[in-house]
Scaffold this motif. Structure first.
Motif, PDB file in Angstrom:
ATOM      1  N   PRO A   1       7.728  -1.238   4.885  1.00  0.00           N
ATOM      2  CA  PRO A   1       7.139  -1.980   3.759  1.00  0.00           C
ATOM      3  C   PRO A   1       8.229  -2.721   2.987  1.00  0.00           C
ATOM      4  O   PRO A   1       9.295  -2.166   2.727  1.00  0.00           O
ATOM      5  CB  PRO A   1       6.505  -0.875   2.901  1.00  0.00           C
ATOM      6  CG  PRO A   1       6.329   0.285   3.828  1.00  0.00           C
ATOM      7  CD  PRO A   1       7.451   0.205   4.802  1.00  0.00           C
TER       8      PRO A   1
ATOM      9  N   LEU B   1      -1.189  -3.490   0.217  1.00  0.00           N
ATOM     10  CA  LEU B   1      -0.945  -2.051   0.203  1.00  0.00           C
ATOM     11  C   LEU B   1      -1.711  -1.356   1.317  1.00  0.00           C
ATOM     12  O   LEU B   1      -1.201  -0.436   1.960  1.00  0.00           O
ATOM     13  CB  LEU B   1      -1.356  -1.474  -1.153  1.00  0.00           C
ATOM     14  CG  LEU B   1      -1.092   0.018  -1.364  1.00  0.00           C
ATOM     15  CD1 LEU B   1       0.397   0.314  -1.281  1.00  0.00           C
ATOM     16  CD2 LEU B   1      -1.650   0.467  -2.700  1.00  0.00           C
TER      17      LEU B   1
ATOM     18  N   ASP C   1       0.264  -1.764   4.325  1.00  0.00           N
ATOM     19  CA  ASP C   1       1.405  -0.845   4.303  1.00  0.00           C
ATOM     20  C   ASP C   1       0.976   0.565   4.678  1.00  0.00           C
ATOM     21  O   ASP C   1       1.669   1.280   5.414  1.00  0.00           O
ATOM     22  CB  ASP C   1       2.055  -0.833   2.915  1.00  0.00           C
ATOM     23  CG  ASP C   1       2.860  -2.086   2.631  1.00  0.00           C
ATOM     24  OD1 ASP C   1       3.281  -2.750   3.588  1.00  0.00           O
ATOM     25  OD2 ASP C   1       3.064  -2.394   1.441  1.00  0.00           O
ATOM     26  N   PHE C   2      -0.185   1.001   4.181  1.00  0.00           N
ATOM     27  CA  PHE C   2      -0.691   2.333   4.504  1.00  0.00           C
ATOM     28  C   PHE C   2      -1.016   2.447   5.993  1.00  0.00           C
ATOM     29  O   PHE C   2      -0.867   3.518   6.590  1.00  0.00           O
ATOM     30  CB  PHE C   2      -1.928   2.657   3.676  1.00  0.00           C
ATOM     31  CG  PHE C   2      -1.620   3.044   2.249  1.00  0.00           C
ATOM     32  CD1 PHE C   2      -0.356   3.474   1.888  1.00  0.00           C
ATOM     33  CD2 PHE C   2      -2.594   2.993   1.274  1.00  0.00           C
ATOM     34  CE1 PHE C   2      -0.064   3.840   0.583  1.00  0.00           C
ATOM     35  CE2 PHE C   2      -2.317   3.361  -0.035  1.00  0.00           C
ATOM     36  CZ  PHE C   2      -1.039   3.780  -0.381  1.00  0.00           C
TER      37      PHE C   2
ATOM     38  N   ARG D   1       3.678   4.247  -0.785  1.00  0.00           N
ATOM     39  CA  ARG D   1       4.334   3.378   0.196  1.00  0.00           C
ATOM     40  C   ARG D   1       5.841   3.633   0.252  1.00  0.00           C
ATOM     41  O   ARG D   1       6.512   3.244   1.212  1.00  0.00           O
ATOM     42  CB  ARG D   1       4.054   1.899  -0.110  1.00  0.00           C
ATOM     43  CG  ARG D   1       4.802   1.378  -1.315  1.00  0.00           C
ATOM     44  CD  ARG D   1       4.281   0.054  -1.819  1.00  0.00           C
ATOM     45  NE  ARG D   1       4.465  -1.019  -0.872  1.00  0.00           N
ATOM     46  CZ  ARG D   1       5.571  -1.775  -0.813  1.00  0.00           C
ATOM     47  NH1 ARG D   1       6.587  -1.512  -1.608  1.00  0.00           N
ATOM     48  NH2 ARG D   1       5.659  -2.748   0.059  1.00  0.00           N
TER      49      ARG D   1
END
Length: 430
Positions: free
Chosen positions: A348, A397, A400-401, A369
């Protein structure tokens, strides 16, 4: 679980035959045909060592690229694009191995084989393997009430337990929802009849490349801690790779430094506090692409987070800076951050300290993250690019997860290949 293979056994057999034929025909066209042509053009039908070695090398590259594609195809994205990237990487690896081992090989034969391979395999993939849409039946209730729009996927909502499902490739249902006894019995019947049944959040993740987190638990992201062994191996590889690249790119960086000084006043290197692994702050290094802050109007404290956001048409960006940013060249000094252990090649992207504080106030679980080292590039960057608004940051996000949940060598390879394509073409960079 791979939804691309989530179809009844007859369809699976048909798809398997198509994939096998793709490999056999591709191997014949891209390895055997160039060998035949060059043998008869150059040696009147006699195979020389250089041509035999070249043909074996091409066959190995095709096999390696094809296997790599099957691994990369587990993740969302263009299948033909993944095929192109896999084959290109395999042929590049072949060329490097032959140079290192000082093997005699035919460059025209190798180039011909590569051109044929990158034309045949992606076209075959689009025409015969991926031509059918994935037909998914969705059971109402819970997360099953809203299905994402996904290319090549046709959703069909089941309105009744008696509705026929013979034309479905799989059934998607929120298994945590409290369904009625009749629906629960019907869902069990699907599984007993051999119809693939997938939990809705898992299916949506694998189709979109996003993981929507509403609460942190082992059921949401698998294990809350990524694979420790792979993290250590990746860190060692990152540092070794960064050291080699810094040495090789040093002359180029010197030229860039001179160009930046001539283009606009200010330092060559821009530094900023970013948030890294485990929410620890560190100083990030970049080539300066903007007018220095002290030459710009004073910004109020309550607007500091807005000032930290760079838009595509930001007037602070210099003329040379636009070129450096488009091709991600301004990120090269972050090789030093990788060497120091603050960053990785893939992960990330680290955000500015002021932005992180703002996002954490607005978005639940944003800080999760930071469980992985930030990266020079990442899954969110190759799928979404630079964002500024809260609703876009939330989508970023979720990307990113997805990377955290499916953290693996193959996902890192895919991100690296897609980043390379953006750097070479400038397409997709924001």
């Amino acid at each position: 679980m791979n939804l691309n293979y989530a179809k009844p056994s007859g369809w699976r057999a048909s798809r398997s035959r198509s994939i096998l034929m793709q490999y056999v025909f591709g191997l014949a066209l891209a390895a055997a045909v160039p060998l035949f042509i060059f043998v008869y053009l150059l040696n009147a039908g006699r195979i020389a060592n250089i041509q035999g070695i070249s043909a074996l090398g091409c066959a190995a590259a095709i096999t390696m690229g094809f296997i790599s594609f099957q691994k990369l195809h587990l993740f969302p994205g263009s299948s033909s694009g993944y095929m192109l990237m896999s084959l290109t990487a395999a042929y590049a690896a072949l060329a490097i191995v032959m140079l290192l081992l000082r093997l005699d090989y035919s460059r025209p034969q190798l180039v011909t084989s590569y051109v044929v391979a990158i034309m045949f395999f992606p076209l075959y993939q689009m025409a015969f393997v991926d031509r059918q849409r994935l037909r998914l039946g969705i059971v109402p209730g819970g997360r099953g009430e809203r299905a994402p729009e996904v290319r090549h996927v046709v959703w069909r909502r089941l309105h009744s337990v008696n509705e026929p499902t013979s034309d479905f490739d799989a059934i998607v249902v929120d298994l945590r929802h409290d369904h009625s006894p009749t629906w629960s019995s019907r869902i069990a019947d699907f599984a007993l009849a051999g119809v693939p049944v997938y939990h809705a959040p898992d299916a949506f993740e694998l189709l979109t490349g996003r993981v929507e987190v509403h609460h942190l638990s082992e059921n949401t992201l698998g294990s809350l801690n990524p694979n420790a062994l792979y993290l250590r191996i990746k860190s060692l590889v990152d540092r070794a790779g960064a050291l080699v690249l810094l040495v090789l790119l040093l002359p180029f960086l010197v030229v860039l430094a001179i160009a930046i000084k001539r283009d606009s006043p200010g330092p060559v290197i821009f530094t900023q506090t970013r948030i890294g692994q485990r929410a620890r702050p560190f100083r990030i290094f970049k080539l300066r692409t903007m007018i220095p802050a002290h030459l710009m109007p004073v910004v109020q404290d309550d607007e500091a987070h807005r000032h930290s956001i760079t838009t595509d048409d930001d007037p602070r960006i210099t003329r040379l800076g636009r070129v450096l940013r488009r091709y991600r060249i301004d990120e090269l000094p972050q090789l030093l951050n990788i060497l120091l252990g603050d960053m990785s090649f893939v992960g990330p992207r680290p955000e500015a300290h002021s932005l992180t504080e703002w996002y954490e106030r607005e978005i639940p679980f944003y800080h999760y993250r930071h469980i992985i080292k930030p990266g020079l590039t990442g899954w969110a960057q190759v799928n979404q690019g630079h964002v500024a608004e809260i609703h876009d940051v939330r989508d970023k996000l979720y990307l990113d997860f997805y990377y955290v949940k499916y953290f693996s060598l193959w996902l890192d390879v895919l991100i690296t290949l897609r980043t390379g394509l953006i750097v070479m073409t400038g397409f997709g960079a924001k």
